[in-house]
Design a protein around this motif. Structure first.
Motif, PDB file in Angstrom:
ATOM      1  N   THR A  55      10.313   9.102  -3.493  1.00 28.76           N
ATOM      2  CA  THR A  55       9.268   8.548  -2.654  1.00 28.76           C
ATOM      3  C   THR A  55       8.733   7.222  -3.196  1.00 28.76           C
ATOM      4  OG1 THR A  55       7.163   9.025  -1.572  1.00 28.76           O
ATOM      5  CG2 THR A  55       7.413   9.801  -3.831  1.00 28.76           C
ATOM      6  N   ALA A  56       8.360   6.367  -2.263  1.00 26.17           N
ATOM      7  CA  ALA A  56       7.757   5.079  -2.613  1.00 26.17           C
ATOM      8  C   ALA A  56       6.314   5.013  -2.152  1.00 26.17           C
ATOM      9  CB  ALA A  56       8.556   3.938  -1.995  1.00 26.17           C
ATOM     10  N   ASP A  57       5.694   6.166  -1.909  1.00 25.59           N
ATOM     11  CA  ASP A  57       4.333   6.237  -1.397  1.00 25.59           C
ATOM     12  C   ASP A  57       3.564   7.293  -2.194  1.00 25.59           C
ATOM     13  OD1 ASP A  57       2.564   5.582   1.242  1.00 25.59           O
ATOM     14  OD2 ASP A  57       2.293   7.662   0.643  1.00 25.59           O
ATOM     15  N   LEU A  58       2.351   6.974  -2.597  1.00 21.74           N
ATOM     16  CA  LEU A  58       1.591   7.858  -3.473  1.00 21.74           C
ATOM     17  C   LEU A  58       1.203   9.153  -2.769  1.00 21.74           C
ATOM     18  CD1 LEU A  58       0.439   7.985  -6.347  1.00 21.74           C
ATOM     19  CD2 LEU A  58      -1.674   7.016  -5.458  1.00 21.74           C
ATOM     20  N   PHE A  59       0.844   9.080  -1.485  1.00 19.96           N
ATOM     21  CA  PHE A  59       0.463  10.309  -0.794  1.00 19.96           C
ATOM     22  C   PHE A  59       1.663  11.225  -0.591  1.00 19.96           C
ATOM     23  CE2 PHE A  59      -0.285  12.891   3.014  1.00 19.96           C
ATOM     24  CZ  PHE A  59      -1.422  13.566   2.608  1.00 19.96           C
ATOM     25  N   ASN A  60       2.811  10.642  -0.278  1.00 10.96           N
ATOM     26  CA  ASN A  60       4.017  11.464  -0.151  1.00 10.96           C
ATOM     27  C   ASN A  60       4.415  12.075  -1.491  1.00 10.96           C
ATOM     28  OD1 ASN A  60       4.382  11.113   2.626  1.00 10.96           O
ATOM     29  ND2 ASN A  60       5.427   9.164   2.325  1.00 10.96           N
ATOM     30  N   GLY A 111      -9.279   4.129  -0.476  1.00  8.10           N
ATOM     31  CA  GLY A 111     -10.559   3.599  -0.036  1.00  8.10           C
ATOM     32  C   GLY A 111     -10.814   2.191  -0.535  1.00  8.10           C
ATOM     33  N   VAL A 112     -10.335   1.885  -1.739  1.00  9.49           N
ATOM     34  CA  VAL A 112     -10.587   0.563  -2.320  1.00  9.49           C
ATOM     35  C   VAL A 112      -9.525  -0.454  -1.906  1.00  9.49           C
ATOM     36  CG1 VAL A 112     -10.820  -0.731  -4.473  1.00  9.49           C
ATOM     37  CG2 VAL A 112     -11.794   1.567  -4.282  1.00  9.49           C
ATOM     38  N   LEU A 113      -8.256  -0.044  -1.941  1.00  8.74           N
ATOM     39  CA  LEU A 113      -7.150  -0.979  -1.742  1.00  8.74           C
ATOM     40  C   LEU A 113      -6.543  -0.922  -0.342  1.00  8.74           C
ATOM     41  CD1 LEU A 113      -5.356  -0.493  -5.187  1.00  8.74           C
ATOM     42  CD2 LEU A 113      -7.075  -2.188  -4.538  1.00  8.74           C
ATOM     43  N   GLY A 114      -6.829   0.137   0.433  1.00  3.20           N
ATOM     44  CA  GLY A 114      -6.378   0.194   1.817  1.00  3.20           C
ATOM     45  C   GLY A 114      -4.928   0.539   2.019  1.00  3.20           C
ATOM     46  N   THR A 115      -4.238   1.001   1.010  1.00  2.00           N
ATOM     47  CA  THR A 115      -2.836   1.385   1.131  1.00  2.00           C
ATOM     48  C   THR A 115      -2.501   2.377   0.030  1.00  2.00           C
ATOM     49  OG1 THR A 115      -0.546   0.578   1.227  1.00  2.00           O
ATOM     50  CG2 THR A 115      -2.022  -0.501  -0.329  1.00  2.00           C
ATOM     51  N   LEU A 116      -1.421   3.139   0.242  1.00  2.00           N
ATOM     52  CA  LEU A 116      -0.897   4.021  -0.805  1.00  2.00           C
ATOM     53  C   LEU A 116       0.578   3.767  -1.056  1.00  2.00           C
ATOM     54  CD1 LEU A 116      -2.703   7.420  -0.092  1.00  2.00           C
ATOM     55  CD2 LEU A 116      -3.130   5.804  -1.939  1.00  2.00           C
ATOM     56  N   ASN A 117       1.141   2.748  -0.417  1.00  2.00           N
ATOM     57  CA  ASN A 117       2.508   2.341  -0.717  1.00  2.00           C
ATOM     58  C   ASN A 117       2.542   1.747  -2.118  1.00  2.00           C
ATOM     59  OD1 ASN A 117       4.672   0.013  -0.747  1.00  2.00           O
ATOM     60  ND2 ASN A 117       5.341   1.511   0.789  1.00  2.00           N
ATOM     61  N   LEU A 118       3.433   2.225  -2.958  1.00  2.00           N
ATOM     62  CA  LEU A 118       3.415   1.826  -4.368  1.00  2.00           C
ATOM     63  C   LEU A 118       3.638   0.322  -4.546  1.00  2.00           C
ATOM     64  CD1 LEU A 118       5.356   4.826  -5.967  1.00  2.00           C
ATOM     65  CD2 LEU A 118       2.902   4.374  -6.029  1.00  2.00           C
ATOM     66  N   ARG A 124      -2.084  -5.323  -4.809  1.00  2.00           N
ATOM     67  CA  ARG A 124      -3.526  -5.309  -4.547  1.00  2.00           C
ATOM     68  C   ARG A 124      -4.327  -4.899  -5.781  1.00  2.00           C
ATOM     69  NH1 ARG A 124      -4.105  -3.016   1.692  1.00  2.00           N
ATOM     70  NH2 ARG A 124      -2.304  -4.158   2.520  1.00  2.00           N
ATOM     71  N   ALA A 125      -3.775  -4.020  -6.627  1.00  2.37           N
ATOM     72  CA  ALA A 125      -4.512  -3.621  -7.828  1.00  2.37           C
ATOM     73  C   ALA A 125      -4.667  -4.776  -8.798  1.00  2.37           C
ATOM     74  CB  ALA A 125      -3.791  -2.458  -8.517  1.00  2.37           C
ATOM     75  N   ALA A 126      -3.680  -5.667  -8.847  1.00  3.17           N
ATOM     76  CA  ALA A 126      -3.758  -6.809  -9.764  1.00  3.17           C
ATOM     77  C   ALA A 126      -4.768  -7.849  -9.305  1.00  3.17           C
ATOM     78  CB  ALA A 126      -2.380  -7.442  -9.907  1.00  3.17           C
TER      79      ALA A 126
END
Length: 241
Positions: A55-60, A111-118, A124-126
């Motif tokens: 997976t390439a997505d944190l929620f998945n 909630g902070v970054l608006g995405t969970l795609n790694l 966005r985290a950087a």
């Protein structure tokens, strides 16, 4: 569902396939008679393992974690004696706590970054705003603890030896891959999402210390083991170090 594969993921998929074939062959007689559903549960766990590595997505990643854990709960109880039931209760309770932390950390990141795609999270985290950086780091800490529980890292992994010792041998062998999913998630999320942040620089030395502590504690505990199952379980715990 976003999927991605690189050399690390391909290596983990190969190891999983090899171990799964051995477990299937070892369980073909005794466990098949004891539980006709065993092979179906084995396939469910393999689906969770393979999905977690791809997976390439944190929620998945969370969903695949829960899929393999749900299958493992049932596989642990194939041998329905008192020891396996007692170990199963501890195993379920600890992993549900880890799953709750995982979900809260993922929700905070979204909630902070608006995405969970790694891949998107790494960008966005950087560049997150200074006022929101502590929220991202809090989410990272939650994920680190959740992955540490699932990887059986010291001092979060004391549940593992009793659980694995109570499982049937083919089941315990497949469970050994599950601890590596926690380590894989720690490496994947840590490098992709937090690799360019100050959070990673602050926690990398501590992770080395936790790894050494896990290895040392498991080695001493293995020396005190009174049977082969306990020794094998502490060896698996030590490999997380």
């Amino acid at each position: 569902i976003s999927l991605a594969v690189d050399r690390l993921a391909a290596m983990m998929l190969t190891v999983t396939a090899v171990v799964a074939v051995a477990c299937h062959l070892a369980a073909s007689d005794s466990l098949s008679r004891a539980s006709p559903r065993f092979h179906g549960l084995l396939q469910l766990q393999l689906a969770g393992l393979n999905g977690a590595f791809l997976t390439a997505d944190l929620f998945n990643l969370f969903v695949f974690f829960e899929l393999l854990l749900a299958a493992s709960y049932a596989m642990l109880l194939v041998a329905t004696d008192r020891a396996s039931v007692r170990a199963g209760v501890h195993y379920v309770a600890v992993n549900l706590f880890g799953s709750a932390l995982f979900l809260m950390g993922a929700a905070l990141l979204y909630g902070v970054l608006g995405t969970l795609n790694l891949a998107d999270l790494s960008v966005r985290a950087a560049s997150v705003a200074v006022g929101d950086r502590w929220l991202v780091e809090a989410a990272g800490l939650m994920l680190l603890v959740a992955f540490g529980i699932k990887a059986a890292a010291f001092p979060l992994g004391l549940w593992l030896p009793r659980t694995y010792a109570a499982a049937a041998a083919p089941v315990a062998a497949l469970f050994a891959i599950m601890t590596k999913v926690g380590l894989y998630a720690m490496v994947r999320v840590g490098t992709l999402v937090f690799g360019a942040t100050s959070f990673a620089a602050a926690w990398q030395p501590l992770l080395i210390g936790f790894g050494i502590a896990t290895l040392a504690f498991s080695a001493f505990a293995g020396l005190a083991a009174r049977d082969l199952r306990s020794l094998a379980s502490w060896t698996i715990a030590g490999s997380a170090g």
